[in-house]
Design a protein around this motif. Structure first.
Motif, PDB file in Angstrom:
ATOM      1  N   VAL A  82       0.983  -0.869  -0.089  1.00 39.04           N
ATOM      2  CA  VAL A  82      -0.039   0.013  -0.625  1.00 39.04           C
ATOM      3  C   VAL A  82       0.566   0.774  -0.221  1.00 39.04           C
ATOM      4  CG1 VAL A  82      -1.716   1.495   1.461  1.00 39.04           C
ATOM      5  CG2 VAL A  82      -1.742  -1.108   0.849  1.00 39.04           C
ATOM      6  N   LYS A  83       0.882   2.309  -1.326  1.00 39.30           N
ATOM      7  CA  LYS A  83       1.655   3.315  -1.160  1.00 39.30           C
ATOM      8  C   LYS A  83       0.219   4.679  -1.326  1.00 39.30           C
ATOM      9  CE  LYS A  83       5.374   1.669  -4.133  1.00 39.30           C
ATOM     10  NZ  LYS A  83       5.943   1.455  -5.049  1.00 39.30           N
ATOM     11  N   TYR A  84       1.189   5.220  -0.104  1.00 43.16           N
ATOM     12  CA  TYR A  84       0.399   6.588  -1.119  1.00 43.16           C
ATOM     13  C   TYR A  84       1.037   7.767  -1.042  1.00 43.16           C
ATOM     14  CZ  TYR A  84      -2.479   5.333   3.667  1.00 43.16           C
ATOM     15  OH  TYR A  84      -3.024   4.301   4.399  1.00 43.16           O
ATOM     16  N   ASP A  85       0.613   8.627  -2.768  1.00 40.99           N
ATOM     17  CA  ASP A  85       1.854   9.123  -3.573  1.00 40.99           C
ATOM     18  C   ASP A  85       3.244   8.110  -3.427  1.00 40.99           C
ATOM     19  OD1 ASP A  85      -0.753  10.969  -3.585  1.00 40.99           O
ATOM     20  OD2 ASP A  85       0.071  11.993  -1.610  1.00 40.99           O
ATOM     21  N   ASN A  86       4.096   8.636  -3.258  1.00 44.16           N
ATOM     22  CA  ASN A  86       5.424   8.353  -3.389  1.00 44.16           C
ATOM     23  C   ASN A  86       5.981   6.991  -1.994  1.00 44.16           C
ATOM     24  OD1 ASN A  86       5.444   8.713  -6.170  1.00 44.16           O
ATOM     25  ND2 ASN A  86       5.981  10.891  -5.266  1.00 44.16           N
ATOM     26  N   VAL A  87       4.712   7.510  -0.889  1.00 40.59           N
ATOM     27  CA  VAL A  87       5.199   7.103   0.392  1.00 40.59           C
ATOM     28  C   VAL A  87       4.941   5.765   0.605  1.00 40.59           C
ATOM     29  CG1 VAL A  87       4.981   6.883   2.444  1.00 40.59           C
ATOM     30  CG2 VAL A  87       5.554   9.174   1.257  1.00 40.59           C
ATOM     31  N   THR A  88       5.425   4.637   0.682  1.00 40.25           N
ATOM     32  CA  THR A  88       5.588   2.952   1.359  1.00 40.25           C
ATOM     33  C   THR A  88       4.794   2.889   2.667  1.00 40.25           C
ATOM     34  OG1 THR A  88       6.520   2.189  -1.012  1.00 40.25           O
ATOM     35  CG2 THR A  88       5.937   1.115   1.130  1.00 40.25           C
ATOM     36  N   ALA A  89       3.778   2.552   2.863  1.00 38.22           N
ATOM     37  CA  ALA A  89       3.210   2.170   4.872  1.00 38.22           C
ATOM     38  C   ALA A  89       2.917   0.945   4.280  1.00 38.22           C
ATOM     39  CB  ALA A  89       1.591   2.602   3.755  1.00 38.22           C
ATOM     40  N   LEU A  90       2.678  -0.064   3.226  1.00 34.19           N
ATOM     41  CA  LEU A  90       2.889  -2.089   3.342  1.00 34.19           C
ATOM     42  C   LEU A  90       3.704  -1.906   2.023  1.00 34.19           C
ATOM     43  CD1 LEU A  90      -0.422  -2.492   5.059  1.00 34.19           C
ATOM     44  CD2 LEU A  90       1.803  -1.970   6.362  1.00 34.19           C
ATOM     45  N   ASN A 146       5.432   3.998  16.021  1.00 34.84           N
ATOM     46  CA  ASN A 146       3.512   4.405  14.891  1.00 34.84           C
ATOM     47  C   ASN A 146       4.896   4.599  13.597  1.00 34.84           C
ATOM     48  OD1 ASN A 146       2.526   5.163  17.497  1.00 34.84           O
ATOM     49  ND2 ASN A 146       3.954   6.422  18.304  1.00 34.84           N
ATOM     50  N   GLY A 147       3.702   5.303  12.716  1.00 39.38           N
ATOM     51  CA  GLY A 147       4.374   4.966  11.271  1.00 39.38           C
ATOM     52  C   GLY A 147       4.675   3.920  10.075  1.00 39.38           C
ATOM     53  N   GLY A 148       4.500   2.904  11.268  1.00 38.73           N
ATOM     54  CA  GLY A 148       5.034   1.636  10.841  1.00 38.73           C
ATOM     55  C   GLY A 148       4.244   0.164   9.782  1.00 38.73           C
ATOM     56  N   GLY A 149       2.563   1.391   9.658  1.00 38.07           N
ATOM     57  CA  GLY A 149       1.852   0.450   8.603  1.00 38.07           C
ATOM     58  C   GLY A 149       0.788  -0.092   9.891  1.00 38.07           C
ATOM     59  N   LYS A 150       0.713   0.094  10.690  1.00 38.21           N
ATOM     60  CA  LYS A 150      -0.376  -0.870  11.536  1.00 38.21           C
ATOM     61  C   LYS A 150      -1.508  -0.456  11.728  1.00 38.21           C
ATOM     62  CE  LYS A 150       1.627   0.191  15.616  1.00 38.21           C
ATOM     63  NZ  LYS A 150       2.029   1.315  15.054  1.00 38.21           N
ATOM     64  N   THR A 151      -2.124   0.688  11.389  1.00 40.20           N
ATOM     65  CA  THR A 151      -2.970   1.893  10.989  1.00 40.20           C
ATOM     66  C   THR A 151      -3.381   1.164   9.924  1.00 40.20           C
ATOM     67  OG1 THR A 151      -2.947   3.155  12.966  1.00 40.20           O
ATOM     68  CG2 THR A 151      -4.822   3.166  10.621  1.00 40.20           C
ATOM     69  N   THR A 152      -2.614   1.424   8.742  1.00 39.73           N
ATOM     70  CA  THR A 152      -2.764   0.452   7.098  1.00 39.73           C
ATOM     71  C   THR A 152      -3.260  -0.433   6.805  1.00 39.73           C
ATOM     72  OG1 THR A 152      -1.533   2.190   6.625  1.00 39.73           O
ATOM     73  CG2 THR A 152      -2.159   0.906   5.435  1.00 39.73           C
ATOM     74  N   LEU A 153      -2.254  -1.395   8.094  1.00 45.35           N
ATOM     75  CA  LEU A 153      -2.593  -2.566   7.710  1.00 45.35           C
ATOM     76  C   LEU A 153      -4.758  -3.263   8.146  1.00 45.35           C
ATOM     77  CD1 LEU A 153      -1.942  -5.845   7.279  1.00 45.35           C
ATOM     78  CD2 LEU A 153      -1.104  -5.796   9.821  1.00 45.35           C
ATOM     79  N   CYS A 190       5.424  -8.727  14.007  1.00 41.57           N
ATOM     80  CA  CYS A 190       6.176  -7.200  13.767  1.00 41.57           C
ATOM     81  C   CYS A 190       6.330  -6.434  13.204  1.00 41.57           C
ATOM     82  CB  CYS A 190       7.487  -7.889  14.217  1.00 41.57           C
ATOM     83  SG  CYS A 190       7.114  -8.261  16.655  1.00 41.57           S
ATOM     84  N   LEU A 191       5.510  -5.279  13.254  1.00 43.60           N
ATOM     85  CA  LEU A 191       4.811  -4.426  11.716  1.00 43.60           C
ATOM     86  C   LEU A 191       5.981  -3.243  11.677  1.00 43.60           C
ATOM     87  CD1 LEU A 191       3.867  -4.477   8.441  1.00 43.60           C
ATOM     88  CD2 LEU A 191       2.053  -3.411  10.025  1.00 43.60           C
ATOM     89  N   ASN A 192       7.212  -2.855  10.552  1.00 43.07           N
ATOM     90  CA  ASN A 192       7.551  -1.850  10.254  1.00 43.07           C
ATOM     91  C   ASN A 192       7.879  -1.439   8.814  1.00 43.07           C
ATOM     92  OD1 ASN A 192       8.612   0.559  10.609  1.00 43.07           O
ATOM     93  ND2 ASN A 192      10.284  -0.004  11.529  1.00 43.07           N
ATOM     94  N   LYS A 193       6.125  -1.381   8.638  1.00 47.85           N
ATOM     95  CA  LYS A 193       6.498  -1.229   6.709  1.00 47.85           C
ATOM     96  C   LYS A 193       6.391  -2.591   5.928  1.00 47.85           C
ATOM     97  CE  LYS A 193       7.351   3.479   6.055  1.00 47.85           C
ATOM     98  NZ  LYS A 193       8.617   3.882   5.496  1.00 47.85           N
TER      99      LYS A 193
END
Length: 252
Positions: free
Chosen positions: A11-19, A38-45, A202-205
């Motif tokens: 999953v990407k937001y514009d050019n930023v990869t969240a997952l 924080n910012g590791g993609g948990k909410t996006t997941l 354990c998630l960080n992108k």
């Protein structure tokens, strides 16, 4: 049987990869804990699992026909809104557009009362939510999800800002619900993760760890958080994330 399958999810937001290329299989009846910075993609997941985000690559398969019960952080819930506990729980029964002066069925009210009894919050049924403690409100939000009769429950930081006794009470409740439901919890509390869940992600992108061994090592946590982590043993192994240090040992 896998109730959720995540395959090559990006999953990407514009050019930023969240997952980035997430793969995970969650078994029916599993109690999964998801940790990460924080910012590791948990909410996006979570949003991907709920179908709120369309991935750029990959897919999420939900092998269940019932709705997913979602419990947001209670700190994000507007406690000043003038609504009673019973009415909050009944909101979980609403589907699609809300009709003006909507009336709930007696069966819905009876179901809500049954759930309140089971969670020990029936005595608060007519209380305004502004009058509840954090732990009591969290139970109300769990009840709102349960009235949908879900097979899968997803909770976002369910014990954030709660005291130790309330945390224990909430996780004991979730463990009991796990007897017939699949539970997915996002949490920063490694001590809780080690004490209650079956598996951990354990998630960080990227997904750094997932398996049946829930014993989190110092090295695993440092790989996830990207900085030194100190594990302090106080029974359930809580943790403290330290500042990043340079080669000379100075804090950055």
């Amino acid at each position: 049987m896998n109730i959720i399958e995540v395959n090559n999810l990006t999953v990407k937001y514009d050019n930023v990869t969240a997952l980035d290329d997430i793969n995970i299989k969650i078994k029916k009846g599993e109690f999964l804990g998801v940790i990460g910075p924080n910012g590791g993609g948990k909410t996006t997941l979570l949003k991907s699992l709920l179908g709120l985000i369309k991935p750029n690559i990959g897919e999420v398969k939900i092998n269940d026909h019932r709705p997913i019960g979602y419990v947001p952080q209670f700190s994000n819930f507007d406690r000043t809104f003038p609504i009673k506990v019973l009415d909050v729980i009944l909101l979980g029964k609403l589907e699609g557009k809300i009709k003006f002066l909507h009336r709930f069925k007696n069966t819905d009210i009876n179901k809500a009362e049954e759930i309140m009894h089971s969670l020990g919050i029936y005595k608060f049924r007519n209380r305004q939510i502004s009058q509840l403690s954090g732990g009591q409100l969290q139970k109300v939000l769990i009840a709102r999800a349960l009235i949908m009769e879900p097979e899968i429950m997803i909770l976002d930081e369910p014990t954030a800002s709660l005291d130790a006794n309330s945390k224990t009470e909430i996780y004991n409740l979730l463990k009991r619900l796990n007897e017939d439901k699949t539970i997915i919890v996002v949490s920063h509390d490694v001590g809780v993760i080690n004490s209650y869940i079956d598996t951990v992600a354990c998630l960080n992108k990227k997904m750094h760890y997932h398996g049946d061994d829930t014993k989190l090592s110092k090295r695993t946590l440092e790989n996830v958080y990207g900085c030194p982590v100190e594990l302090i043993a106080h029974g359930n192994t809580p943790h403290r994330v330290l500042h990043v240090h340079d080669e000379e040992g100075e804090e950055i």
